[in-house]
Every structure is written in C-alpha cells, then in structure tokens.
Write a protein that holds these residues in place. Sequence first.
Motif, mmCIF file in Angstrom:
data_model
loop_
_atom_site.group_PDB
_atom_site.id
_atom_site.type_symbol
_atom_site.label_atom_id
_atom_site.label_comp_id
_atom_site.label_asym_id
_atom_site.label_seq_id
_atom_site.Cartn_x
_atom_site.Cartn_y
_atom_site.Cartn_z
ATOM 1 N N ILE A 1 30.008 55.528 6.546
ATOM 2 C CA ILE A 1 30.854 56.649 6.952
ATOM 3 C C ILE A 1 31.336 57.323 5.672
ATOM 4 O O ILE A 1 31.999 56.689 4.853
ATOM 5 N N GLU A 2 30.928 58.564 5.508
ATOM 6 C CA GLU A 2 31.243 59.281 4.265
ATOM 7 C C GLU A 2 32.150 60.461 4.576
ATOM 8 O O GLU A 2 31.685 61.556 4.904
ATOM 9 N N PRO A 3 33.469 60.253 4.483
ATOM 10 C CA PRO A 3 34.387 61.360 4.711
ATOM 11 C C PRO A 3 34.486 62.243 3.481
ATOM 12 O O PRO A 3 34.445 61.752 2.354
ATOM 13 N N ALA A 4 34.561 63.546 3.706
ATOM 14 C CA ALA A 4 34.700 64.489 2.596
ATOM 15 C C ALA A 4 35.488 65.693 3.084
ATOM 16 O O ALA A 4 35.739 65.844 4.285
ATOM 17 N N GLU A 5 35.885 66.538 2.143
ATOM 18 C CA GLU A 5 36.678 67.702 2.519
ATOM 19 C C GLU A 5 35.894 68.654 3.415
ATOM 20 O O GLU A 5 36.477 69.391 4.217
ATOM 21 N N ASP A 6 34.567 68.662 3.259
ATOM 22 C CA ASP A 6 33.761 69.590 4.053
ATOM 23 C C ASP A 6 33.097 68.901 5.235
ATOM 24 O O ASP A 6 32.144 69.424 5.810
ATOM 25 N N GLY A 7 33.606 67.730 5.602
ATOM 26 C CA GLY A 7 33.075 67.076 6.785
ATOM 27 C C GLY A 7 32.754 65.618 6.558
ATOM 28 O O GLY A 7 32.746 65.137 5.429
ATOM 29 N N THR A 8 32.498 64.936 7.656
ATOM 30 C CA THR A 8 32.202 63.510 7.600
ATOM 31 C C THR A 8 30.774 63.279 8.079
ATOM 32 O O THR A 8 30.322 63.896 9.033
ATOM 33 N N VAL A 9 30.086 62.406 7.369
ATOM 34 C CA VAL A 9 28.735 62.030 7.773
ATOM 35 C C VAL A 9 28.757 60.561 8.197
ATOM 36 O O VAL A 9 29.140 59.688 7.417
ATOM 37 N N VAL A 10 28.394 60.328 9.443
ATOM 38 C CA VAL A 10 28.301 58.962 9.952
ATOM 39 C C VAL A 10 26.827 58.612 10.086
ATOM 40 O O VAL A 10 26.087 59.282 10.815
ATOM 41 N N ARG A 11 26.395 57.598 9.356
ATOM 42 C CA ARG A 11 25.003 57.134 9.436
ATOM 43 C C ARG A 11 24.998 55.760 10.093
ATOM 44 O O ARG A 11 25.734 54.871 9.680
ATOM 45 N N MET A 12 24.140 55.628 11.074
ATOM 46 C CA MET A 12 24.027 54.338 11.769
ATOM 47 C C MET A 12 22.548 54.004 11.859
ATOM 48 O O MET A 12 21.729 54.888 12.058
ATOM 49 N N SER A 13 22.227 52.740 11.709
ATOM 50 C CA SER A 13 20.815 52.406 11.879
ATOM 51 C C SER A 13 20.647 51.022 12.489
ATOM 52 O O SER A 13 21.543 50.175 12.413
ATOM 53 N N TRP A 14 19.496 50.856 13.089
ATOM 54 C CA TRP A 14 19.137 49.612 13.753
ATOM 55 C C TRP A 14 17.692 49.266 13.376
ATOM 56 O O TRP A 14 16.857 50.171 13.229
ATOM 57 N N PRO A 15 17.396 47.988 13.227
ATOM 58 C CA PRO A 15 16.012 47.605 12.922
ATOM 59 C C PRO A 15 15.113 47.849 14.134
ATOM 60 O O PRO A 15 15.525 47.662 15.274
ATOM 61 N N LEU A 16 13.906 48.269 13.850
ATOM 62 C CA LEU A 16 12.981 48.514 14.951
ATOM 63 C C LEU A 16 12.384 47.214 15.469
ATOM 64 O O LEU A 16 12.164 47.050 16.647
ATOM 65 N N THR A 17 12.141 46.291 14.560
ATOM 66 C CA THR A 17 11.735 44.953 14.990
ATOM 67 C C THR A 17 12.327 43.958 14.016
ATOM 68 O O THR A 17 12.414 44.224 12.824
ATOM 69 N N SER A 18 12.742 42.827 14.527
ATOM 70 C CA SER A 18 13.264 41.796 13.649
ATOM 71 C C SER A 18 12.116 40.892 13.214
ATOM 72 O O SER A 18 11.044 40.899 13.817
ATOM 73 N N PRO A 19 12.306 40.091 12.154
ATOM 74 C CA PRO A 19 11.210 39.289 11.605
ATOM 75 C C PRO A 19 10.586 38.339 12.621
ATOM 76 O O PRO A 19 9.402 38.063 12.567
ATOM 77 N N ASP A 20 11.382 37.857 13.563
ATOM 78 C CA ASP A 20 10.818 36.908 14.532
ATOM 79 C C ASP A 20 10.235 37.622 15.741
ATOM 80 O O ASP A 20 9.862 36.977 16.722
#
Lengths: 115, 184
Positions: free
Chosen positions: B157-176
């Motif tokens: 979560i990157e808050p700044a004076e010109d807005g906030t960017v929320v990046r979220m991610s999930w793995p597409l496949t786990s090792p098992d």
Amino acid sequence: MDLKLDHYTKDDTEIVVVEGEIDVYTAPRLRELLIDLVNKGNFHLVVNMEKVEFLDSTGLGVLVGGLKRVRAHDGTLDLVCTQERILKIFRITGLTKVFGIHESVQEAIDKRAAK
Amino acid sequence: MALVQLTISALPAHVRTARLMATAVARRAGIAESALDEIRLAVGEACSRAVEAHRAHCPGRPIEIELIDGSEARPPGRGGPTIPAPANGRAAKRFEVVVSDRAPAKEPDAGRGAPAPLDGTANGVYPGEHTPPGGVSGLSPDVGLAVIIGLADEVSIEPAEDGTVVRMSWPLTSPDGQGPQLVG
C-alpha cells in the motif's frame, strides 16, 4: 444480485432477513432498515445472513452501527450465519468476539432468553 | 503477462462491477476456486476504499484498476506494474491487482489511538456515535485495509499526496500443485 431485505417479529425479537450482496452500494439500505427498526422500539434484533452472498467491511460497519444503537437501549443484535465465506470476514476483523453468531434464528432467540 | 484495465467513476455501484471483473479474470488466469472469494473481497475492499476517498476529495476523477495475469509471457519494453519477488526466492507466477486512486492520502491520525474498541476486543471499532472520515457507521476505514492485508497473499500500500496505490497478488499455483491457502 442486489440486496433484498425483509423483517418479521418472532417472540419479542425482530428478525431481519438479508439476501444478496452487502457492500458499499447496498449497505446504506440495511443501515436505514436497522435505524428504522430501532427508532420504532425494536431493541432485540436478529440478522439472518444465511442468504447473504457477499459481505465487506462496509456491511460490517452497518452491523456494528446497529449493535451500537440497540445497546444504547440495553438491546441485542445477534447474527445467524453458517457460511464459511461470510464468517471469514468476521474472523479476520475480530468481530466474532463482538457479535453473537448463531446457526439458526431459534438458537439466537433461545440463547438470548437464557442469559 | 496479460492485462485487463478498468477505469470506474467514484460511484459505489461500480465497485461490484470491479469485483465481478476481477473474479472473472482471476478464474481465467487459473486461480484456485477456493481463493476466488478472497480476491473478490479484497478487490471490493480496495475499490470501496478508493471510492470513499474520491467522494471525499475528488468525486469527478476516475479510479483505475489493473488486473494482471502473470501466467502469460510478459511483453517486452513496457513498464507497468511490477510484482515483487517472493521472499523465498521462488519465481512464482502470480495474479496481481492494482487499484490506484487520486485522492491525497490522509495523515495517519484518524482511527489510530483515539477511540477504544467495542468491548475492548476488535481493533478499529468505534463505540460512540462518531463515524470517522470515510468510515461507515462505526468502523474505521482502516478496517478495509486490514481485511485486504488479511486476504491477499502479498500486499503493498503506497500512500502519496497524489493518491494511493494498493497492489495485491496471489500465486497462480503453489509448489505442491494445490491452490493458495485460505486465510482464517
């Protein structure tokens, strides 16, 4: 789907039946219903969430707001919910410790009566 | 990398559209069915937070949502969102969602330290009639971010004076070979 709201009286408790999605768009309607019920003297509420398909923190806020209002009148607001996808957000936010969460409307009524 | 971009007006009704689109793109990317609910909720929270922030500060400006399917080859020469390397060094393919708003990030004052939690149990619950800026009926707007952090596999979560960017991610496949682990 959108949000569908209904309510009925059972014993001395007002049962609110919620169906559909509770989010930032629909939550104000639920908030208005809860406020209206409290303003009409219903201080023991059970919100049946068995048909809720989606709940976010906005919806949680409305439920917490309802809880605050009934508690101001020494009332109660309990929930009926058995869906794991909905219960998860209560657990993540720690609200399982704030709300009584029951498996059926009757159980919610009986447990309050037993207190 | 396959990219779907969505720009919405700061209207609550469009949050559902963003949720549905994120879920559809995640499903197509191969996210495990068990994790789709988490993505749906996390994206909804991020968009709800952005919509509320825009309504307070800049209702006429749009909110941007990027849905990035990392399972496909990344095209060369284009900047764009970056996916942080996993802590264990494994080069995992991920599904990433980036929600960018234009509202100035608030100072970290409201919702921190002031009101006591209801029953002393849940953080961010406001016992009085006071509703914090951007909050709804008793919950701090920070609760939405807490939910995102609880749901997403990786978050920034990157808050700044010109807005906030929320990046979220999930793995597409786990090792098992199993899908991402459910939270809670």
